[in-house]
Every structure is written in C-alpha cells, then in structure tokens.
Design an enzyme around this catalytic site. Structure first.
Site, PDB file in Angstrom:
ATOM      1  N   HIS A  72       0.824  -1.134  -0.057  1.00  0.00           N
ATOM      2  CA  HIS A  72       0.125   0.039  -0.082  1.00  0.00           C
ATOM      3  C   HIS A  72       0.960   1.286   0.008  1.00  0.00           C
ATOM      4  O   HIS A  72       1.758   1.625   0.922  1.00  0.00           O
ATOM      5  CB  HIS A  72      -0.810  -0.066   1.259  1.00  0.00           C
ATOM      6  N   TYR A 200      -9.290   4.830   7.686  1.00  0.00           N
ATOM      7  CA  TYR A 200      -9.487   5.006   8.984  1.00  0.00           C
ATOM      8  C   TYR A 200     -10.734   6.270   8.957  1.00  0.00           C
ATOM      9  O   TYR A 200     -10.606   7.294   8.382  1.00  0.00           O
ATOM     10  CB  TYR A 200      -8.340   5.689   9.721  1.00  0.00           C
ATOM     11  N   PRO A 292      -4.742  -0.450  18.815  1.00  0.00           N
ATOM     12  CA  PRO A 292      -4.307  -0.842  17.534  1.00  0.00           C
ATOM     13  C   PRO A 292      -4.256   0.147  16.190  1.00  0.00           C
ATOM     14  O   PRO A 292      -3.984  -0.189  15.142  1.00  0.00           O
ATOM     15  CB  PRO A 292      -5.169  -2.092  16.980  1.00  0.00           C
ATOM     16  N   LYS A 296       0.570  -0.723  15.360  1.00  0.00           N
ATOM     17  CA  LYS A 296       2.157  -0.852  15.576  1.00  0.00           C
ATOM     18  C   LYS A 296       2.482  -2.085  16.568  1.00  0.00           C
ATOM     19  O   LYS A 296       3.591  -2.194  16.605  1.00  0.00           O
ATOM     20  CB  LYS A 296       2.524   0.554  16.426  1.00  0.00           C
ATOM     21  N   TYR A 383       3.855   6.103  10.640  1.00  0.00           N
ATOM     22  CA  TYR A 383       2.974   5.224  10.004  1.00  0.00           C
ATOM     23  C   TYR A 383       3.604   3.939   9.420  1.00  0.00           C
ATOM     24  O   TYR A 383       3.291   2.911   9.546  1.00  0.00           O
ATOM     25  CB  TYR A 383       1.711   5.684   9.202  1.00  0.00           C
TER      26      TYR A 383
HETATM   27  P1  RFL Z   1       1.109 -12.690  21.184  1.00  0.00           P
HETATM   28  O1  RFL Z   1       0.759 -12.663  19.862  1.00  0.00           O
HETATM   29  O2  RFL Z   1       0.287 -12.538  22.330  1.00  0.00           O
HETATM   30  O3  RFL Z   1       1.912 -14.091  21.500  1.00  0.00           O
HETATM   31  C1  RFL Z   1       2.178 -14.376  22.911  1.00  0.00           C
HETATM   32  C2  RFL Z   1       1.982 -15.991  22.924  1.00  0.00           C
HETATM   33  O4  RFL Z   1       2.452 -16.223  24.046  1.00  0.00           O
HETATM   34  C3  RFL Z   1       1.597 -17.316  24.622  1.00  0.00           C
HETATM   35  N1  RFL Z   1       1.553 -17.499  26.157  1.00  0.00           N
HETATM   36  C4  RFL Z   1       2.111 -18.729  26.837  1.00  0.00           C
HETATM   37  N2  RFL Z   1       2.818 -19.453  26.614  1.00  0.00           N
HETATM   38  C5  RFL Z   1       3.550 -20.157  27.566  1.00  0.00           C
HETATM   39  N3  RFL Z   1       3.089 -20.070  28.903  1.00  0.00           N
HETATM   40  C6  RFL Z   1       2.345 -18.933  29.280  1.00  0.00           C
HETATM   41  N4  RFL Z   1       2.141 -18.813  30.429  1.00  0.00           N
HETATM   42  C7  RFL Z   1       1.782 -18.171  28.208  1.00  0.00           C
HETATM   43  N5  RFL Z   1       1.114 -17.056  28.226  1.00  0.00           N
HETATM   44  C8  RFL Z   1       0.786 -16.689  27.194  1.00  0.00           C
HETATM   45  C9  RFL Z   1       0.205 -16.985  24.075  1.00  0.00           C
HETATM   46  O5  RFL Z   1      -0.685 -18.244  23.836  1.00  0.00           O
HETATM   47  C10 RFL Z   1       0.774 -16.462  22.607  1.00  0.00           C
HETATM   48  O6  RFL Z   1       0.637 -17.532  21.606  1.00  0.00           O
HETATM   49  O7  RFL Z   1       2.487 -11.542  21.669  1.00  0.00           O
HETATM   50  P2  RFL Z   1       3.605 -11.075  20.446  1.00  0.00           P
HETATM   51  O8  RFL Z   1       4.341 -12.323  20.164  1.00  0.00           O
HETATM   52  O9  RFL Z   1       4.180 -10.198  21.420  1.00  0.00           O
HETATM   53  O10 RFL Z   1       3.017 -10.404  19.358  1.00  0.00           O
HETATM   54  C11 RFL Z   1       2.255  -9.152  19.409  1.00  0.00           C
HETATM   55  C12 RFL Z   1       1.095  -8.975  18.491  1.00  0.00           C
HETATM   56  O11 RFL Z   1       0.255 -10.217  18.691  1.00  0.00           O
HETATM   57  C13 RFL Z   1       0.358  -7.578  18.929  1.00  0.00           C
HETATM   58  O12 RFL Z   1       1.101  -6.659  19.272  1.00  0.00           O
HETATM   59  C14 RFL Z   1      -0.686  -7.299  17.284  1.00  0.00           C
HETATM   60  O13 RFL Z   1      -1.474  -8.421  17.329  1.00  0.00           O
HETATM   61  C15 RFL Z   1      -1.235  -6.042  17.731  1.00  0.00           C
HETATM   62  N6  RFL Z   1      -1.977  -5.716  16.574  1.00  0.00           N
HETATM   63  C16 RFL Z   1      -1.488  -5.169  15.247  1.00  0.00           C
HETATM   64  N7  RFL Z   1      -0.117  -4.886  15.486  1.00  0.00           N
HETATM   65  C17 RFL Z   1       0.368  -4.400  14.054  1.00  0.00           C
HETATM   66  O14 RFL Z   1       1.522  -4.471  14.336  1.00  0.00           O
HETATM   67  N8  RFL Z   1      -0.475  -4.065  12.921  1.00  0.00           N
HETATM   68  C18 RFL Z   1      -1.705  -4.110  13.075  1.00  0.00           C
HETATM   69  O15 RFL Z   1      -2.243  -3.889  12.189  1.00  0.00           O
HETATM   70  C19 RFL Z   1      -2.341  -4.738  14.364  1.00  0.00           C
HETATM   71  N9  RFL Z   1      -3.532  -4.689  14.457  1.00  0.00           N
HETATM   72  C20 RFL Z   1      -3.373  -5.867  16.643  1.00  0.00           C
HETATM   73  C21 RFL Z   1      -4.153  -5.502  15.509  1.00  0.00           C
HETATM   74  C22 RFL Z   1      -3.942  -6.304  17.680  1.00  0.00           C
HETATM   75  C23 RFL Z   1      -5.493  -6.530  17.846  1.00  0.00           C
HETATM   76  N10 RFL Z   1      -6.069  -7.151  18.924  1.00  0.00           N
HETATM   77  C24 RFL Z   1      -7.037  -8.220  18.866  1.00  0.00           C
HETATM   78  C25 RFL Z   1      -5.477  -6.920  20.220  1.00  0.00           C
HETATM   79  C26 RFL Z   1      -5.689  -5.469  15.589  1.00  0.00           C
HETATM   80  C27 RFL Z   1      -6.175  -6.040  16.756  1.00  0.00           C
HETATM   81  C28 RFL Z   1      -7.681  -6.158  16.666  1.00  0.00           C
HETATM   82  C1  PHB Z   2      -6.135  -4.887  10.379  1.00  0.00           C
HETATM   83  O1  PHB Z   2      -6.374  -4.948   9.310  1.00  0.00           O
HETATM   84  O2  PHB Z   2      -6.472  -5.753  11.236  1.00  0.00           O
HETATM   85  C2  PHB Z   2      -5.695  -3.524  10.850  1.00  0.00           C
HETATM   86  C3  PHB Z   2      -5.162  -2.690  10.113  1.00  0.00           C
HETATM   87  C4  PHB Z   2      -4.949  -1.350  10.466  1.00  0.00           C
HETATM   88  C5  PHB Z   2      -4.780  -1.083  11.799  1.00  0.00           C
HETATM   89  C6  PHB Z   2      -5.190  -2.179  12.859  1.00  0.00           C
HETATM   90  C7  PHB Z   2      -5.754  -3.300  12.275  1.00  0.00           C
HETATM   91  O3  PHB Z   2      -4.546  -0.194  12.439  1.00  0.00           O
END
Ligand code: RFL
Ligand code: PHB
Length: 388
Positions: A72, A200, A292, A296, A383
């Site tokens: 993008h 957004y 989110p 980031k 961004y």
């Molecule tokens: P995770 O993905 O939470 O993984 C942690 C893992 O540890 C396990 N765990 C354990 N394992 C062993 N023993 C225990 N006691 C444990 N406790 C937990 C868990 O089961 C899991 O598998 O953390 P990690 O690896 O640091 O990754 C972080 C990302 O997942 C998170 O920051 C992103 O998803 C945030 N996020 C976004 N980030 C972006 O860079 N770009 C995006 O567009 C974006 N969109 C989002 C998002 C997060 C969202 N939610 C649901 C919070 C959109 C959403 C809606």
């Molecule tokens: C997504 O596609 O899940 C998404 C994209 C941008 C954001 C957060 C989530 O800022």
C-alpha cells in the site's frame, strides 16, 4: 533438557526470535501454552512495516508474504463523511504491506518445522526460576509430566497476559498504563473491500476502520463499548452501524455478507520498564501494548526481536554483552515513540468524550494533518515505521 535460549510464547515475537537465532546457530526451545491451531485462529494485525518485512526475509520466511501481501502506497482518513488520502510513498519514499498476522505466524511455524527446531505446544504451568543467577531454568508440564529446561537466557515473548512479566519481583518493574473506555468490534468477511487502501474513519457516531486481507476478504472494525458482548452484534447490526460512518462513495461500494470471525478487543496503552531482569528479556506484547489504531503492536514486537537477536548473537559470537546491556534502553526508545503515535491516532479518531471542545480539537488536528505538508510527513513517517 538444556538449551541456549528458552523462549516463552509462540506468537510472532517468539517465533521470529527463534528463527533468527536458529539461523545464527543458537539453539532455542519455544514453550507455548496453547495448541498451534489455537494460535493460528487469532485474527489480529494486518499492516506491517518495511522493516518488519525485511526481518521476515532475514528469517527466511518471506516468500509467501511477497507473493500474497498487498503493498500500500497510501492510507485514507475519512472525517465526518469526507475522505482524504495521505500518500505514504510521496511523503516518505516508503510503503506498508497488508499481510495478516495469521499468515505471518503460519510462515514462521512452517519455517521452524522445516529446520526442525523444537516448539512444545500445550505446555502447562510454565514457571521461571533463577533469572538473576547464572543458570536460569524453566519448568512446565507436558501431557501431565513435569519437565525442566536449563538455559543461558529466557526470552519472555508470552504476550500481555503471559507469565514472564508476572515472574519479575514487583519492586523491579515500573508499569505505565492508560486504559481507554472503549473497544474495537472486528469482523472478517469474504466480501471485496470498499477501497483498495485502508480507510480510518472519524465520525460523530464513533470510529471505524475499513481494512482487508486480500482483494476478496475484508476486515472491518467499529468502536464499541467495553460492556458490549459479541453475541449482541449479529452481522446485520454490525453493517448497519458501519455504513453511516462512511463517505458516500464507500457506502455505495460496501458489500455486506456473513462474518467468518467476530471479536472484541479492548484498547490499552502499557509499557513495563525495564525489559531486562538478569537473564530474562521481555519482548513484544509481554512488555508493552499499544491500541491497534496505529497498527504498531506486531511491528514493535519485531523491532524488539531485532535488537534482542543481535544482542544474543553478539554475546555468543563476539563474546560481548554490550548489546544485551543496552537492549532495554534501545528498545524502549522506539516503543515510546510508537506509544505516542498510537495514543495520538486513538485520541484523534475515536469518540471518547461527549465534550464538544474535545471534538473541535480532533477536527483541528485532522484539518492540520491534511493541510500541512510537515504534519502529513510526520504522520507518514510514523505510520510506515521509524528507523531502528
Ligand atoms: P502474542 O501474539 O500475544 O503471543 C504471545 C504468545 O504467548 C503465549 N503465552 C504463553 N505461553 C506459554 N506459557 C504461558 N504462561 C503463556 N502465556 C501466553 C500465548 O498463547 C501467545 O501465543 O504476543 P507477541 O508475540 O508479542 O505479538 C504481539 C502481536 O500479537 C500484537 O502486538 C498485534 O496483534 C497487535 N495488533 C497489530 N499490530 C500491528 O503491528 N499491526 C496491526 O495492524 C495490528 N492490528 C493488533 C491489530 C491487535 C489486535 N488485537 C486483537 C489486540 C488488531 C487487533 C484487533
Ligand atoms: C487490520 O487489518 O486488522 C488492521 C489494520 C490497521 C490497523 C489495525 C488493524 O491500524
């Protein structure tokens, strides 16, 4: 069992760290509480920065991302029914990629399986010992049997609710936190996106985001209350809440259909300092959370892992601990800037208060963003991701 680095958590942070270390000949074992299918079932991030793409390439798992990811050049922001576009490419020379976290996780899991590096899924009662000594240990149970791993270092990559940060003595850690009084209700549907770029949306009815996973799969979010329950949001109610927040062109382009996933995520800003405790290093959501809105979270997990993997390689190959000693400070510098940007986007685009003064400030911020080349450049620079 004995390994060099015991990694807790098989999310993007743990899997990427494991892969980068393995490439450098450093053995590691990943302990994950859930099953692989459960980890792959979580629908989260969608947007990745160029630097994150580069790291996935370095880890040797970038092939499918280059084939299927969508580059993008710009991002759109719709304010009260009028759409504006910011060209990331013109403003920074950089782009972002839309490629889902589920796909990244799958690529990393497949890469790990190919090289035969061990991941222990369904590891219960993971517990950290002697992090301040020379021989840290991790105990857990697998299939009902108690187990122990003796290691040189522990990487706590177990997310916000994980055990690693909670194992640190409370007096050794400082937590900074802001909880927002709202959440995001997200749905995934096999319908074409309303636009070929992310949009957004700031609207008096509340925030919305039109994102995607492919030209035929959309990801939409709307702001919801923390008291909301997914069960109270049948698909039609979601589409009816989304549509009036969009501009006319997007309203006309909106194709609705059955959801294939629906979930609510609370919005939170959180930083734990420092990120090192003796031989335990925290990385990713285990140490910090961003709302989110700025996309980031996963990108910060990747930058932590870049600093940490380099520091560990320096320790084993160059016999220098300089990188390990500086890890926390270096990572936190980038984290706080992403915290600021994510907070700013959240506060500027959501309906957080009913105070008319706050609404006018949001409109002034956004008008400035669209009219000032410097404001647009500053937004775009954040961004697409700040340099490491
Ligand atoms: P995770 O993905 O939470 O993984 C942690 C893992 O540890 C396990 N765990 C354990 N394992 C062993 N023993 C225990 N006691 C444990 N406790 C937990 C868990 O089961 C899991 O598998 O953390 P990690 O690896 O640091 O990754 C972080 C990302 O997942 C998170 O920051 C992103 O998803 C945030 N996020 C976004 N980030 C972006 O860079 N770009 C995006 O567009 C974006 N969109 C989002 C998002 C997060 C969202 N939610 C649901 C919070 C959109 C959403 C809606
Ligand atoms: C997504 O596609 O899940 C998404 C994209 C941008 C954001 C957060 C989530 O800022």
């Amino acid at each position: 069992m004995r390994t060099q680095v015991a990694i807790i958590g098989a999310g993007p942070a743990g899997l990427l760290l494991g892969q980068l270390l393995h490439k450098q000949g450093i053995d590691n074992i990943i302990l994950e509480r859930q099953t692989a299918d459960y980890v792959l079932g979580r629908i989260r991030a969608g947007v990745i920065e160029q630097v994150t793409m580069d790291l996935l390439d370095q880890a040797g798992v970038g092939a499918r991302m280059h084939a299927d990811g969508l580059i993008h050049d710009g991002v759109q922001i719709c304010v009260d029914g009028t759409r504006h576009r910011l060209s990331l490419k013109d403003l920074t020379g950089k782009t972002v990629m839309v490629y889902g976290q589920t796909e990244i996780t799958k690529d990393l899991m497949d890469g790990r399986a190919t090289v035969g590096a061990p991941t222990i899924y369904s590891a219960n009662d993971v517990s950290l010992h002697d992090m301040f000594g020379d021989r840290p240990r991790v105990t857990y149970s697998s299939k009902g049997e108690p187990r122990e791993i003796v290691c040189d270092f522990i990487a706590g990559c177990d997310g916000f609710h994980g055990v690693s940060r909670q194992s640190v003595p409370t007096e050794a850690i400082t937590a900074y936190e802001r909880v927002y009084p709202l959440g995001w209700l997200g749905i995934l549907s096999d319908t074409p996106p309303v636009s070929d770029e992310l949009m957004y949306v700031r609207h008096p009815r509340g925030f919305a985001l039109c994102s995607m996973r492919s030209p035929t799969r959309s990801r939409y979010y709307i702001q919801c209350s923390l008291a909301d329950d997914v069960a109270a949001w049948p698909d039609q109610r979601f589409w009816d809440a989304l549509k009036p927040r969009l501009d006319e062109q997007a309203q006309a382009a909106l194709v609705t259909g059955p959801s294939i996933e629906k979930s609510i995520a609370p919005l939170r800003s959180f930083v734990a300092e420092p990120m090192r405790f003796g031989r335990l290093f925290l990385a990713g959501d285990a140490a910090h959370i961003v709302p989110p809105t700025g996309a980031k979270g996963l990108n910060l997990a990747a930058s932590d892992v870049q600093y940490l993997s380099h520091a560990l390689v320096e320790h084993y190959v160059e016999k220098s601990d300089a990188g390990l000693d500086r890890y926390s400070e270096r990572a936190l510098k980038r984290i706080w800037k992403a915290e600021r940007f994510s907070w700013w986007m959240t506060m500027t685009l959501h309906r957080i208060s009913d105070n008319a003064f706050d609404h006018q400030l949001q409109l002034a911020e956004l008008d400035y963003l669209f009219r000032s080349k410097s404001a647009a450049a500053a937004f775009a620079e954040n961004y697409v991701g700040l340099p490491y």
